[in-house]
Design an enzyme around this catalytic site. Structure first.
Site, PDB file in Angstrom:
ATOM      1  CG  HIS A 277     -41.876  -3.975 -11.759  1.00  0.00           C
ATOM      2  ND1 HIS A 277     -43.036  -4.299 -12.413  1.00  0.00           N
ATOM      3  CD2 HIS A 277     -40.940  -4.833 -12.227  1.00  0.00           C
ATOM      4  CE1 HIS A 277     -42.803  -5.314 -13.242  1.00  0.00           C
ATOM      5  NE2 HIS A 277     -41.530  -5.659 -13.148  1.00  0.00           N
ATOM      6  CD  GLU A 278     -37.131  -4.409 -11.590  1.00  0.00           C
ATOM      7  OE1 GLU A 278     -36.831  -5.597 -11.358  1.00  0.00           O
ATOM      8  OE2 GLU A 278     -37.638  -4.020 -12.675  1.00  0.00           O
ATOM      9  CG  HIS A 281     -39.378  -9.011 -10.264  1.00  0.00           C
ATOM     10  ND1 HIS A 281     -40.057 -10.087 -10.780  1.00  0.00           N
ATOM     11  CD2 HIS A 281     -39.524  -8.010 -11.175  1.00  0.00           C
ATOM     12  CE1 HIS A 281     -40.599  -9.744 -11.961  1.00  0.00           C
ATOM     13  NE2 HIS A 281     -40.292  -8.491 -12.211  1.00  0.00           N
ATOM     14  CD  GLU A 307     -43.508  -8.602 -14.842  1.00  0.00           C
ATOM     15  OE1 GLU A 307     -42.378  -8.997 -14.488  1.00  0.00           O
ATOM     16  OE2 GLU A 307     -43.722  -7.443 -15.231  1.00  0.00           O
TER      17      GLU A 307
HETATM   18 ZN    ZN Z   1     -40.806  -7.474 -13.999  1.00  0.00          ZN
END
Ligand code: ZN
Length: 514
Positions: A277-278, A281, A307
């Site tokens: 997830h990170e 980003h 996101e």
């Molecule tokens: Zn996020």
């Protein structure tokens, strides 16, 4: 001699604007370094002075954005209420920079400095009160802070201004140019589709996920996570992965993006999916184009689009069958005892288990957006003054029962679970759901142009996938608005259609075909 031709006012102003903008970016990266350090390595006794340091840096940045000097330069570049992008003679990228700064400048000018200070103090006190209240599950202890924060958010909204709905002004801080009416429409559509899909799945035979809760020594999780990071294209010389209590991503420079993870020895998903997830980003931040690098345009165009990149790597890649066909043999070699008797297909099903939960951050892909719809409804009701803060815990339980079929017994698992409201972050939550929708719509565009994503993942070919995202999404940063971006990448404005097609196909296959 061509060089002797006097450049016009707007062009002359642009040189100064770019230099001004560069210093603003440097100041923000300096602030980010203090924030990153605070969450990772800072000794606890330094907290008080660090808050003072951060307060000073943030005030300096606010003053710089609101300054008459910038206003004057933007006016010289032709920017005004009817021409936010400046003179039409300017090149597109300069017009994007003018639009970006003119927007920031105009918004900053509308908030009195005294209100900036009150908001910061209320947010800081709010977080302290929220932490204590959550530990004790005592909503009453947090209620006065929350009432103050709601009142301040409304005061802020009224300063910022809005034409249709007061909530527009709040939403616009996180999802620029997006209106409450659009979110409401998309969320109504989502709710209509998601509630019956979740119910259909609940009736079907359930999948097993017990092996995810076995023994997963942290150092081996880190080894696997780092390997995958490198292979999906994370550049080790331009970023770092560290540990923190709450995973996050932060950009510290053109070539410096930091991500963090938290490990749980007895639950595989905690660290691995948050690393992906990170990383999503972070890859967005590392992918800003050469022409905008180091300027304030080198930023996510909205939190929803930001996101979308994290959700893409976490879910559309990391929770796909192809990905685990490729990686499961390596994972089993690292955890042979824990994963004994598990194959890639059962692992794939396990990490995609659908089960309504009380906690948003633990939610599966099908029920996640329902958590967001609930918070959006409650925020709207508070902004419209039809819901009092004192009635919030009961309203939370009622909405939770209606959308998820379950309700929290304790407020710690309900209204007190998220940090956002304690920081005054009203209008933030919708961006999480919008991120899922953008991710699915971008993925359909990728597949139309490049073929099935699944095939690339199964072969461990991540470069064409990341390359496409860089070229179509990352490169532009904030030079395109979210709406311009989604239209240019997918040929259509954002809807819930692609996301629902994705969910129906994936979860009917897992749950409803025996
Ligand atoms: Zn996020």
């Amino acid at each position: 001699m061509a060089g002797a031709m006097a450049s016009t006012g707007p062009e002359r102003a642009l040189d100064k604007i770019r230099a001004y903008d560069r210093e603003l970016k440097l100041l923000r990266h300096g602030t980010a370094l203090l924030q990153w350090d605070q969450e990772t390595y800072m000794p606890s006794a330094a907290a008080e002075e660090r808050a003072e340091q951060l307060g000073l840096f943030e005030t300096l940045a606010h003053d710089r954005v609101a300054a008459d000097e910038l206003g004057g330069l933007l006016a010289q570049a032709g920017a005004g209420p009817d021409s936010p992008s400046g003179a039409e003679s300017l090149p597109d990228l300069d017009r994007a920079l003018v639009r970006h700064l003119y927007r920031e400048h105009s918004l900053a000018r509308r908030i009195p400095r005294e209100l900036v200070g009150r908001l910061a103090r209320a947010a800081s006190a709010g977080q302290v009160a929220w932490k204590a209240a959550r530990e004790k599950g005592d909503f009453a202890a947090f209620k006065p802070n929350l009432e103050g924060l709601v009142a301040l958010a409304l005061e802020r909204a009224d300063c910022l201004g809005y034409s249709e709905h007061r909530y527009d002004a709040l939403l616009d801080q996180y999802e620029p140019y997006t209106k409450t009416a659009q979110v409401r429409r998309v969320f109504e559509e989502l709710e209509r589709e998601l509630v019956p899909l979740a119910a259909e799945i609940a009736e079907a035979p359930q999948v097993d996920s017990a092996f995810l809760y076995g023994e997963y020594p942290e150092f081996r999780q880190a080894e696997f996570g780092t390997r995958v990071l490198e292979e999906i294209g994370w550049p080790a010389d331009r970023g770092r992965l560290d540990c923190s209590a709450h995973p996050f991503t932060i950009g510290l420079g053109r070539d410096d993006v930091r991500i963090t993870a938290r490990y749980d020895r007895n639950f595989f998903n905690t660290a691995f999916f948050s690393i992906l997830h990170e990383a999503g980003h972070g890859l967005y931040e590392l992918g800003f184009g050469e022409e905008i690098r180091g300027s304030t345009l080198a930023d996510g165009t909205s939190l929803g689009v930001h996101e979308s990149q994290s959700r893409f790597w976490e879910n559309l890649v990391g929770r796909s069958r192809g990905f685990w066909r490729h990686y499961f043999p390596q994972l089993r070699a690292l955890f042979p005892e824990t994963l004994e008797g598990v194959d890639h297909e059962s692992f794939y099903r396990g990490v995609n288990q659908v089960k309504p939960s009380l906690i948003r951050v633990e939610a599966d892909e099908v029920t996640y957006c329902l958590h967001i719809i609930m918070r959006f409804r409650l925020e709207l009701a508070m902004v419209e003054n039809s819901l009092k803060v004192s009635d919030l815990p009961d309203a939370w339980r009622a909405e939770s029962r209606r959308l998820l079929g379950i309700a929290p017994e304790h407020d710690a698992d309900g209204v007190l679970q998220d940090v956002h409201w304690s920081m005054g972050g009203f209008g933030y939550f919708p961006t999480y759901a919008l991120g899922n929708l953008y991710a699915a719509q971008f993925t359909e565009a990728f597949e139309r142009e490049q073929g099935a994503l699944e095939g690339y993942l199964e072969r461990g070919e991540f470069e064409p996938v990341l390359g496409w995202l860089r070229e179509r999404v990352h490169r532009h940063g904030a030079a395109k608005t979210a709406d311009e971006l989604v239209n240019s990448v997918t040929g259509a404005p954002l809807t819930a259609d692609a996301f629902m097609r994705y969910l129906r196909t994936k979860f009917r296959d897992i749950y409803l075909t025996a």
